[in-house]
Write an enzyme that holds these catalytic residues in place. Structure first.
Site, PDB file in Angstrom:
ATOM      1  N   ASP A  65      -7.641  -8.766   1.018  1.00  0.00           N
ATOM      2  CA  ASP A  65      -6.586  -8.050   0.837  1.00  0.00           C
ATOM      3  C   ASP A  65      -6.090  -7.980  -0.858  1.00  0.00           C
ATOM      4  O   ASP A  65      -5.868  -9.234  -1.067  1.00  0.00           O
ATOM      5  CB  ASP A  65      -5.596  -7.946   1.906  1.00  0.00           C
ATOM      6  CG  ASP A  65      -4.934  -6.077   1.783  1.00  0.00           C
ATOM      7  OD1 ASP A  65      -5.872  -6.100   2.241  1.00  0.00           O
ATOM      8  OD2 ASP A  65      -3.789  -6.476   2.708  1.00  0.00           O
TER       9      ASP A  65
ATOM     10  N   HIS B  92       1.224   2.670  -4.586  1.00  0.00           N
ATOM     11  CA  HIS B  92       1.905   1.748  -3.517  1.00  0.00           C
ATOM     12  C   HIS B  92       2.776   0.401  -4.341  1.00  0.00           C
ATOM     13  O   HIS B  92       3.759  -0.326  -3.825  1.00  0.00           O
ATOM     14  CB  HIS B  92       0.834   0.912  -2.601  1.00  0.00           C
ATOM     15  CG  HIS B  92       1.530   0.381  -1.737  1.00  0.00           C
ATOM     16  ND1 HIS B  92       2.281   0.279  -0.684  1.00  0.00           N
ATOM     17  CD2 HIS B  92       1.036  -1.492  -1.970  1.00  0.00           C
ATOM     18  CE1 HIS B  92       2.442  -0.783   0.152  1.00  0.00           C
ATOM     19  NE2 HIS B  92       1.663  -1.574  -0.632  1.00  0.00           N
TER      20      HIS B  92
ATOM     21  N   GLU C  91      -0.275  -1.082   7.371  1.00  0.00           N
ATOM     22  CA  GLU C  91      -0.582  -0.523   5.681  1.00  0.00           C
ATOM     23  C   GLU C  91      -1.575  -0.261   6.291  1.00  0.00           C
ATOM     24  O   GLU C  91      -2.782  -0.660   7.135  1.00  0.00           O
ATOM     25  CB  GLU C  91      -0.671  -2.162   5.315  1.00  0.00           C
ATOM     26  CG  GLU C  91       0.789  -2.029   4.873  1.00  0.00           C
ATOM     27  CD  GLU C  91       1.219  -3.527   3.616  1.00  0.00           C
ATOM     28  OE1 GLU C  91       1.721  -3.892   3.327  1.00  0.00           O
ATOM     29  OE2 GLU C  91      -0.003  -4.656   3.726  1.00  0.00           O
TER      30      GLU C  91
ATOM     31  N   GLU D 245      -5.263   1.301   5.083  1.00  0.00           N
ATOM     32  CA  GLU D 245      -6.162   1.073   3.860  1.00  0.00           C
ATOM     33  C   GLU D 245      -7.430   1.088   4.679  1.00  0.00           C
ATOM     34  O   GLU D 245      -8.239   1.343   5.563  1.00  0.00           O
ATOM     35  CB  GLU D 245      -6.310  -0.833   3.524  1.00  0.00           C
ATOM     36  CG  GLU D 245      -4.271  -0.992   4.184  1.00  0.00           C
ATOM     37  CD  GLU D 245      -4.197  -2.654   3.313  1.00  0.00           C
ATOM     38  OE1 GLU D 245      -5.710  -3.281   2.897  1.00  0.00           O
ATOM     39  OE2 GLU D 245      -3.782  -3.580   3.575  1.00  0.00           O
TER      40      GLU D 245
ATOM     41  N   ASP E 232      -3.205  -3.111   8.134  1.00  0.00           N
ATOM     42  CA  ASP E 232      -2.629  -4.422   7.907  1.00  0.00           C
ATOM     43  C   ASP E 232      -1.044  -4.554   8.505  1.00  0.00           C
ATOM     44  O   ASP E 232      -0.593  -4.322   7.649  1.00  0.00           O
ATOM     45  CB  ASP E 232      -3.276  -5.236   6.064  1.00  0.00           C
ATOM     46  CG  ASP E 232      -2.659  -6.353   6.047  1.00  0.00           C
ATOM     47  OD1 ASP E 232      -2.779  -6.855   7.025  1.00  0.00           O
ATOM     48  OD2 ASP E 232      -2.084  -6.483   4.609  1.00  0.00           O
TER      49      ASP E 232
ATOM     50  N   ARG F 228       8.063  -6.890   7.510  1.00  0.00           N
ATOM     51  CA  ARG F 228       8.725  -6.926   6.387  1.00  0.00           C
ATOM     52  C   ARG F 228       9.727  -8.169   6.301  1.00  0.00           C
ATOM     53  O   ARG F 228       9.688  -8.549   4.813  1.00  0.00           O
ATOM     54  CB  ARG F 228       8.899  -5.778   5.747  1.00  0.00           C
ATOM     55  CG  ARG F 228       8.022  -4.626   5.222  1.00  0.00           C
ATOM     56  CD  ARG F 228       6.904  -5.047   4.928  1.00  0.00           C
ATOM     57  NE  ARG F 228       5.975  -3.506   4.446  1.00  0.00           N
ATOM     58  CZ  ARG F 228       4.213  -3.475   4.334  1.00  0.00           C
ATOM     59  NH1 ARG F 228       4.379  -4.819   3.187  1.00  0.00           N
ATOM     60  NH2 ARG F 228       4.043  -3.150   3.996  1.00  0.00           N
TER      61      ARG F 228
ATOM     62  N   GLN G  26       7.936 -11.235   5.537  1.00  0.00           N
ATOM     63  CA  GLN G  26       7.400 -11.209   3.985  1.00  0.00           C
ATOM     64  C   GLN G  26       8.349 -11.664   2.709  1.00  0.00           C
ATOM     65  O   GLN G  26       7.521 -12.202   1.490  1.00  0.00           O
ATOM     66  CB  GLN G  26       6.657 -10.328   4.098  1.00  0.00           C
ATOM     67  CG  GLN G  26       5.433  -9.787   3.122  1.00  0.00           C
ATOM     68  CD  GLN G  26       5.194  -8.354   2.563  1.00  0.00           C
ATOM     69  OE1 GLN G  26       5.232  -7.705   3.476  1.00  0.00           O
ATOM     70  NE2 GLN G  26       4.611  -7.927   1.255  1.00  0.00           N
TER      71      GLN G  26
ATOM     72  N   LYS H 127       2.110 -11.438   7.683  1.00  0.00           N
ATOM     73  CA  LYS H 127       0.974 -10.045   7.846  1.00  0.00           C
ATOM     74  C   LYS H 127      -0.525 -10.730   8.129  1.00  0.00           C
ATOM     75  O   LYS H 127      -1.439 -10.163   8.750  1.00  0.00           O
ATOM     76  CB  LYS H 127       0.232  -9.915   6.367  1.00  0.00           C
ATOM     77  CG  LYS H 127       0.568  -8.401   5.708  1.00  0.00           C
ATOM     78  CD  LYS H 127       0.218  -8.871   4.616  1.00  0.00           C
ATOM     79  CE  LYS H 127       1.519  -7.809   3.167  1.00  0.00           C
ATOM     80  NZ  LYS H 127       1.395  -6.610   3.403  1.00  0.00           N
TER      81      LYS H 127
ATOM     82  N   THR I 183      -4.382  -7.923  11.777  1.00  0.00           N
ATOM     83  CA  THR I 183      -5.036  -6.890  11.676  1.00  0.00           C
ATOM     84  C   THR I 183      -5.982  -5.614  11.633  1.00  0.00           C
ATOM     85  O   THR I 183      -6.576  -6.794  12.599  1.00  0.00           O
ATOM     86  CB  THR I 183      -6.033  -7.642  10.049  1.00  0.00           C
ATOM     87  OG1 THR I 183      -5.326  -8.534   9.524  1.00  0.00           O
ATOM     88  CG2 THR I 183      -6.606  -6.046   9.038  1.00  0.00           C
TER      89      THR I 183
ATOM     90  N   GLU J 227       7.558   1.924   2.180  1.00  0.00           N
ATOM     91  CA  GLU J 227       7.645   3.070   1.740  1.00  0.00           C
ATOM     92  C   GLU J 227       8.220   5.195   1.827  1.00  0.00           C
ATOM     93  O   GLU J 227       8.870   5.775   1.430  1.00  0.00           O
ATOM     94  CB  GLU J 227       6.518   4.003   1.330  1.00  0.00           C
ATOM     95  CG  GLU J 227       6.006   2.340   0.199  1.00  0.00           C
ATOM     96  CD  GLU J 227       4.009   2.579  -0.464  1.00  0.00           C
ATOM     97  OE1 GLU J 227       3.748   2.713  -0.987  1.00  0.00           O
ATOM     98  OE2 GLU J 227       3.370   1.949   0.519  1.00  0.00           O
TER      99      GLU J 227
HETATM  100  O1  LIG Z   1       4.921  -5.981  -3.851  1.00  0.00           O
HETATM  101  C1  LIG Z   1       4.705  -7.424  -2.866  1.00  0.00           C
HETATM  102  O2  LIG Z   1       5.794  -8.535  -3.292  1.00  0.00           O
HETATM  103  C2  LIG Z   1       4.070  -6.872  -1.557  1.00  0.00           C
HETATM  104  C3  LIG Z   1       3.126  -5.965  -1.769  1.00  0.00           C
HETATM  105  C4  LIG Z   1       2.748  -6.016  -0.201  1.00  0.00           C
HETATM  106  O3  LIG Z   1       3.203  -5.936   0.328  1.00  0.00           O
HETATM  107  C5  LIG Z   1       0.859  -5.677  -0.207  1.00  0.00           C
HETATM  108  C6  LIG Z   1      -0.345  -5.393   0.263  1.00  0.00           C
HETATM  109  O4  LIG Z   1      -0.101  -6.340   1.233  1.00  0.00           O
HETATM  110  C7  LIG Z   1      -1.009  -5.237  -0.142  1.00  0.00           C
HETATM  111  C8  LIG Z   1      -1.682  -3.977  -0.281  1.00  0.00           C
HETATM  112  O5  LIG Z   1      -1.678  -3.542   1.450  1.00  0.00           O
HETATM  113  O6  LIG Z   1      -1.619  -3.570  -0.825  1.00  0.00           O
HETATM  114 CA   LIG Z   2      -2.326  -4.859   2.538  1.00  0.00          CA
HETATM  115 MG   LIG Z   3      -3.125  -8.546   8.367  1.00  0.00          MG
END
Ligand SMILES: O=C(O)/C=C/C(=O)CC(=O)CC(=O)O
Ligand SMILES: [Ca+2]
Ligand SMILES: [Mg+2]
Length: 367
Positions: free
Chosen positions: A99, A106, A167, A169, A199, A203, A206, A219, A223, A322
């Site tokens: 990914d 974003h 997400e 995509e 995806d 959060r 993460q 994540k 998916t 977002e």
């Molecule tokens: O900037 C970060 O720490 C995290 C970013 C994401 O979660 C985005 C990611 O998984 C990739 C995407 O889908 O753009």
């Molecule tokens: Ca992603």
């Molecule tokens: Mg995933």
């Protein structure tokens, strides 16, 4: 007609009690390709053997199908099965899943949310398409329920995620493998088509786990992808967005690989966002060039996704983190409900179109 001759995406279907096999969507029917084209490659329960045949076979097959659906329609008609009489399955066997993080908007939004005291874009971002390796085995077809993951939410805290997100995509599906060596400039030779990707992301998991190695359990639980793989030939191409600084030579664009696709995200049937793919900073050919520049080979079934598609406007953002600014600014739904992150029972559906061409939808309910 929608899903007409310019569309013709591939998927895997089964009429009740029969074996899964490859078909092409035409209108509200699916064409049984093994029966219509007398080719055993389409009797397989995945697209992989057909995808491995390569670009010339893809192009010739598409032309043959268009012909079968026009001049040979009377012979073909018995092999068109109404969609409401079939089940759709996982369209291909995923080899590796990668990914990327290709949307400038974003990446800037997530930088502001996750790292409020730093520059939103990290110093490498404009120099390479940042990516991570995901979990191929948990890529699931549209309609698969998604269980709310549990995990570490902070020091000494364990429980179900309170920040379950999406997400929106696009995913690119590799047909033709490569030996060790760069695949730069060979996008059309290797990439078969496009799928929609959700995806799912937790959060809180993460945010606690990702330093310094990137996304992991936040994540990898699921998916989701759409059942129909749209051939590249069906998608209108536009020039990619201007890049500053100019990328290194291996990332130089040799062709127009911007795609004029608009996504649409709905929660429980209500549209909350329309992310435009057209404005993505890094284009799919650049992702492929980067993915292989170190000599890494490609396999049939490799899936690489664009990363969340977000545009400049609030109503163009492709994730809830977002859209709600990390839960501080809830979305108001028309029935009076509000949402920050997803609740149990919520259904998220991502659709996409490119002019007259539909990419279908990917849907999942939190169970
Ligand atoms: O900037 C970060 O720490 C995290 C970013 C994401 O979660 C985005 C990611 O998984 C990739 C995407 O889908 O753009
Ligand atoms: Ca992603
Ligand atoms: Mg995933």
């Amino acid at each position: 007609m929608s899903w007409g001759l310019d569309n013709l995406p591939y998927g895997v279907f089964s009429p009740q009690g029969e074996r899964p096999r490859v078909g092409v969507r035409y209108g509200d029917k699916v064409l049984d390709l093994a029966a219509a084209l007398h080719d055993e490659v389409f009797a397989a329960p995945t697209l992989n053997p057909f995808m491995a045949r390569g670009h010339t076979a893809w192009r010739d097959t598409r032309a043959l199908i268009q012909n079968k659906l026009t001049s040979d329609l009377t012979v073909t008609e018995p092999h068109l099965i109404p969609l409401d009489r079939v089940r759709l399955h996982m369209p291909f066997e995923v080899a590796d899943y990668v990914d990327f993080y290709c949307s400038l908007e974003h990446a800037s939004n997530l930088g502001r949310i996750f790292r409020p005291d730093a520059e939103p874009l990290l110093p490498n971002w404009r120099h390479l398409p940042v990516g991570y390796h995901g979990r191929a085995g948990t890529v699931v077809p549209s309609g698969t329920p998604v269980s709310r993951p549990h995990g570490q939410l902070g020091a000494g805290v364990f429980g179900p995620t309170a920040k379950l997100d999406i997400e929106a995509e696009l995913g690119f599906v590799v047909g033709v493998p490569s030996e060790q060596g760069s695949a730069a400039g060979a996008f059309e030779e290797h990439v078969f088509g496009v799928t929609l990707v959700n995806d799912w992301s937790a959060r809180d998991i993460q945010g606690w786990e990702y330093v310094p190695l990137g996304p992991f359990l936040g994540k990898s639980f699921a998916t989701s992808i759409s059942p129909w793989i749209t051939p590249l030939e069906a998608l209108p191409r536009v020039p990619g967005r201007a890049q500053d600084p100019a990328p290194l030579d291996y990332l130089r664009r040799r062709d127009d690989w911007g795609l004029d696709v608009t996504l649409e995200v709905s929660i429980n049937g209500e549209v909350v966002s329309r992310p435009p793919y057209r404005g993505m900073y890094w284009t799919p050919d650049q992702m492929l060039a980067h993915l292989t520049v170190n000599g890494a080979s490609l396999r049939t079934g490799d899936l690489f996704a664009s990363g969340t598609v977000s545009g400049e406007q609030r109503e163009e953002r492709g994730s809830l983190i977002e859209l709600t600014w990390n839960g501080t600014d809830p979305i108001k739904l028309t029935n009076g409900d509000t949402r920050t992150f997803l609740k149990n029972g919520d259904t998220v559906t991502i659709r996409a179109t490119a002019g007259e061409v539909s990419l279908g939808e990917v849907s999942g309910t939190i169970g």
